[in-house]
Design a protein around this motif. Structure first.
Motif, PDB file in Angstrom:
ATOM      1  N   LEU A 183       0.831  -1.201   0.000  1.00  0.00           N
ATOM      2  CA  LEU A 183       0.000   0.000   0.000  1.00  0.00           C
ATOM      3  C   LEU A 183       0.868   1.255   0.000  1.00  0.00           C
ATOM      4  CD1 LEU A 183      -2.837   1.290   0.238  1.00  0.00           C
ATOM      5  CD2 LEU A 183      -2.615   1.061   2.726  1.00  0.00           C
ATOM      6  N   GLU A 184       1.942   1.255   0.776  1.00  0.00           N
ATOM      7  CA  GLU A 184       2.858   2.393   0.790  1.00  0.00           C
ATOM      8  C   GLU A 184       3.425   2.679  -0.597  1.00  0.00           C
ATOM      9  OE1 GLU A 184       5.460   3.081   4.440  1.00  0.00           O
ATOM     10  OE2 GLU A 184       5.178   0.911   4.486  1.00  0.00           O
ATOM     11  N   GLN A 185       3.649   1.634  -1.355  1.00  0.00           N
ATOM     12  CA  GLN A 185       4.259   1.779  -2.677  1.00  0.00           C
ATOM     13  C   GLN A 185       3.239   2.106  -3.763  1.00  0.00           C
ATOM     14  OE1 GLN A 185       5.992  -2.108  -2.939  1.00  0.00           O
ATOM     15  NE2 GLN A 185       7.793  -1.591  -1.701  1.00  0.00           N
ATOM     16  N   ASN A 186       1.969   1.810  -3.524  1.00  0.00           N
ATOM     17  CA  ASN A 186       0.985   1.893  -4.611  1.00  0.00           C
ATOM     18  C   ASN A 186      -0.261   2.709  -4.278  1.00  0.00           C
ATOM     19  OD1 ASN A 186       2.000  -0.241  -6.798  1.00  0.00           O
ATOM     20  ND2 ASN A 186       2.302  -1.166  -4.778  1.00  0.00           N
ATOM     21  N   TRP A 187      -0.279   3.439  -3.165  1.00  0.00           N
ATOM     22  CA  TRP A 187      -1.511   4.128  -2.783  1.00  0.00           C
ATOM     23  C   TRP A 187      -1.923   5.192  -3.795  1.00  0.00           C
ATOM     24  CZ3 TRP A 187      -1.414   9.349  -2.082  1.00  0.00           C
ATOM     25  CH2 TRP A 187      -0.206   9.963  -1.732  1.00  0.00           C
ATOM     26  N   ARG A 188      -0.963   5.809  -4.461  1.00  0.00           N
ATOM     27  CA  ARG A 188      -1.318   6.837  -5.458  1.00  0.00           C
ATOM     28  C   ARG A 188      -2.098   6.221  -6.617  1.00  0.00           C
ATOM     29  NH1 ARG A 188       3.578   8.113  -3.379  1.00  0.00           N
ATOM     30  NH2 ARG A 188       3.890  10.255  -2.606  1.00  0.00           N
ATOM     31  N   GLU A 189      -1.629   5.050  -7.095  1.00  0.00           N
ATOM     32  CA  GLU A 189      -2.333   4.385  -8.188  1.00  0.00           C
ATOM     33  C   GLU A 189      -3.721   3.925  -7.749  1.00  0.00           C
ATOM     34  OE1 GLU A 189       0.711   3.863  -7.251  1.00  0.00           O
ATOM     35  OE2 GLU A 189       2.045   4.114  -8.985  1.00  0.00           O
ATOM     36  N   LEU A 190      -3.822   3.418  -6.510  1.00  0.00           N
ATOM     37  CA  LEU A 190      -5.105   2.974  -6.001  1.00  0.00           C
ATOM     38  C   LEU A 190      -6.084   4.137  -5.869  1.00  0.00           C
ATOM     39  CD1 LEU A 190      -3.627   0.587  -3.280  1.00  0.00           C
ATOM     40  CD2 LEU A 190      -5.013  -0.157  -5.221  1.00  0.00           C
ATOM     41  N   ALA A 191      -5.600   5.252  -5.340  1.00  0.00           N
ATOM     42  CA  ALA A 191      -6.459   6.429  -5.212  1.00  0.00           C
ATOM     43  C   ALA A 191      -6.880   6.946  -6.586  1.00  0.00           C
ATOM     44  CB  ALA A 191      -5.736   7.529  -4.433  1.00  0.00           C
ATOM     45  N   ASN A 192      -5.978   6.858  -7.543  1.00  0.00           N
ATOM     46  CA  ASN A 192      -6.290   7.334  -8.897  1.00  0.00           C
ATOM     47  C   ASN A 192      -7.362   6.465  -9.548  1.00  0.00           C
ATOM     48  OD1 ASN A 192      -5.611   9.213 -11.126  1.00  0.00           O
ATOM     49  ND2 ASN A 192      -4.968   7.337 -12.167  1.00  0.00           N
ATOM     50  N   ASP A 193      -7.301   5.139  -9.307  1.00  0.00           N
ATOM     51  CA  ASP A 193      -8.346   4.253  -9.833  1.00  0.00           C
ATOM     52  C   ASP A 193      -9.716   4.668  -9.308  1.00  0.00           C
ATOM     53  OD1 ASP A 193      -6.290   2.896 -10.987  1.00  0.00           O
ATOM     54  OD2 ASP A 193      -6.593   1.019  -9.925  1.00  0.00           O
ATOM     55  N   ILE A 194      -9.773   4.985  -8.011  1.00  0.00           N
ATOM     56  CA  ILE A 194     -11.047   5.403  -7.404  1.00  0.00           C
ATOM     57  C   ILE A 194     -11.476   6.757  -7.947  1.00  0.00           C
ATOM     58  CG2 ILE A 194     -12.143   6.014  -5.208  1.00  0.00           C
ATOM     59  CD1 ILE A 194     -10.280   3.945  -3.867  1.00  0.00           C
TER      60      ILE A 194
END
Length: 597
Positions: free
Chosen positions: A231-242
């Motif tokens: 999550l620390e490494q990928n939270w930006r991509e996850l937030a962008n998907d949402i």
């Protein structure tokens, strides 16, 4: 004791729990009679009992064994022989244990009825939890669940982990809707064979439902911490998907994409902004309760070797919500449940249930070290209802699937009784000195792998004079650390200068050789699962191990019986070693891993 009679839920499950624990002795005898009756004509039992069904004859004639004894039978079935050589019911799969024998994972026989017994145990967990935390049926559960690679044996049956077996079964995939276990993740995401894509989609599912999550967790604490690192490494991509309402194109698994399309139906700027605001903080202390503000507990295995992760989970949870250990199970059998789920993980005791298998216990000397290689002398074997509070035991299991008086290898301590069923604290695995995730390295295997590295050193005129080890879980994934003291074999140079002159490539080659020599499970965790980080060798100043001996003797060790510990725990000994480090070297590549094993 037909497995079909074990399908209890809710209050009915609690009433059944009372009945089972009250009649523990009688039910254990009934279980053993049933196992003998079903399996008396197997090749294995006929060898010792000649078709007899008497319990006393079983205990006097059938030996207590380790895996090496049953391995030939399991290999015969794996290669296509009829399962009747050990079981009166068809063996439908082999469960791949985290333990190893001769570098390969152990395979445990399993019959169809075993899934019913495991499901019974799972159905019991929420009635117990709800007694302490009401309202758990008013939201969702974010459990990060993963399957692992499986193989097809020559017999045609699968070999896979016990959790993979359960997640792929109809008991999980076709389960009835349950308000207490309303998972955030679709089945298709959990069953995705690509662990990265599965983790991405499971975290995304949890973030989409962040205001509904009441329970958070994973089976093992190590898996939950790996997910936090991801999550620390990928939270930006996850937030962008949402934010966009679209799944990241890096997710190529079609089942995942189809399942997630039903969640990402439209952009959600509010949740995306909330996630970005929370995750942008420099310190992630308490991040779990900030991201999932209604969470009431975090569930994971935190006993045994997983206890090393308690401080990290307390950091990420902010220390304000309980860390819950729910059950005790293995590939051989499921054993028991934690009836006091809100206790601290260090205080967990499991109540062993008498309807899972027939259980016996080898009484151990209270001074027995968990990593002791010596065989227990004059084994005293007692039944489930005859153990004594305060005593240490090694658990022995007899199952319906064809394990008879099998030493599981777990060391337990009796802490009390619930009705007439004993409660045990898990102490350790016998002989294991290093473990990060599912890997379990004993002293003998560590010594063998270091012997390979010593040959590399000696070819370059270096001598390894002493070593010890440490399982470092301060980062995720954790990794093995070896503390080495070396010297040049040449008399022209003082030994204390050896470390400062050694070529990094030499020590890195030793790291590689050691990892290549460790067992299958370790190499799988390193290369495939990514749950263990690269091995590290820390070179020490000359005289460090003499200083270590002085320290330990000052703390009460006998100078006459002193042996260098092959593994150290956090504390003064570790602090001393770290204060003497002259250089640190990591394995530069992954060890070879054969998925076909």
């Amino acid at each position: 004791m037909d497995g079909k009679k074990l399908e209890f839920k809710g209050e009915e499950a609690l009433r059944e729990l009372e009945r089972l624990t009250t009649n523990a002795r009688e039910l254990q005898e009934a279980i053993l009679r049933d196992i003998i009756s079903r399996n008396k004509e197997t090749e294995y039992l006929r060898k010792y009992m000649m078709g007899a069904e008497d319990i006393s004859e079983f205990k006097s004639m059938v030996p207590i064994v380790t895996y090496e004894h049953v391995q030939p039978y399991i290999e015969r079935i794996s290669n296509g022989e009829d399962s009747s050589i050990i079981s009166g019911h068809p063996i439908v799969e082999m469960l791949r244990s985290s333990g190893t024998t001769r570098g390969k994972p152990r395979l445990m026989p399993s019959i169809a009825e075993d899934l019913v017994r495991r499901t019974y145990m799972y159905n019991l967990l929420m009635p117990i939890m709800s007694k302490y935390m009401p309202g758990l049926d008013k939201g969702k559960v974010m459990h990060l669940l993963f399957i692992k690679a499986e193989t097809i044996l020559p017999s045609g049956m699968p070999a896979r982990s016990v959790l993979t077996s359960y997640y792929k079964s109809d008991h999980f995939r076709c389960r009835e809707p349950d308000p207490f276990n309303n998972l955030t993740s679709p089945n298709e995401v959990i069953l995705c064979p690509d662990s990265r894509q599965s983790m991405y989609c499971q975290l995304l599912s949890g973030l989409i439902h962040r205001h509904s999550v009441l329970r958070l967790g994973a089976v093992f604490a190590s898996a939950l911490l790996r997910s936090i690192t991801f999550l620390e490494q990928n939270w930006r991509e996850l937030a962008n998907d949402i934010r966009l309402g679209q799944l990241n194109p890096s997710i190529t698994d079609q089942a995942c994409r189809s399942a997630m399309s039903h969640m990402l139906v439209s952009p959600n700027l509010t949740i995306a902004d909330e996630i970005e605001s929370i995750c942008n903080n420099a310190c992630w202390r308490g991040i779990l309760v900030y991201l999932w503000p209604k969470v009431k507990c975090i569930e994971a295995v935190l006993t045994g070797t997983m206890a090393q992760y308690i401080p990290m989970l307390e950091f990420y949870s902010g220390g304000g919500i309980p860390l819950v250990c729910t059950m005790y199970a293995s590939s051989e059998s499921y054993f028991g449940v934690n009836l006091n789920p809100l206790c601290h993980p260090n205080d967990v005791s499991y109540t062993l249930l008498p309807n899972m298998a027939y259980l016996e216990f080898i009484e151990l000397d209270n001074g027995l070290r968990c990593g002791d290689e010596e065989e227990v002398q004059k084994e005293k074997v007692v039944g489930l209802a005859d153990v004594k509070v305060g005593k240490y035991y090694e658990i022995v299991v007899t199952t319906f699937a064809g394990l008879y008086r099998y030493r599981v290898g777990d060391v337990l301590q009796v802490t009390g009784f619930y009705n007439n069923a004993p409660q045990f604290k898990f102490i350790c695995r016998r002989n294991v000195i290093l473990s990060i995730d599912l890997d379990k390295t004993n002293e003998e295997d560590l010594h063998k792998s270091i012997t390979v590295a010593k040959e590399i050193l000696e070819k370059q005129n270096y001598l390894l004079t002493e070593y010890t080890s440490y399982a470092d879980s301060s980062s995720v994934p954790g990794h093995y650390v070896l503390f080495w003291e070396i010297k040049l074999m040449s008399e022209k140079l003082e030994s204390g200068k050896a470390q400062s002159l050694v070529h990094p490539e030499l020590i890195e080659s030793c790291c590689i050789a050691i990892e290549e020599s460790l067992d299958y499970v370790y190499r799988r965790c390193r290369t495939n699962d990514r749950s263990v980080g690269p091995l590290e060798i820390r070179l020490l100043e000359c005289g460090t191990f003499e200083a270590l001996m002085d320290l330990l003797i000052s703390q009460g060790s006998s100078i006459n019986q002193y042996k260098t510990p092959r593994c150290v725990e956090p504390g003064p000994a570790l602090d001393l070693l770290n204060s003497k480090v002259m250089g640190s070297f990591f394995s530069p590549k992954d060890p070879a891993w054969n998925a076909g094993l």
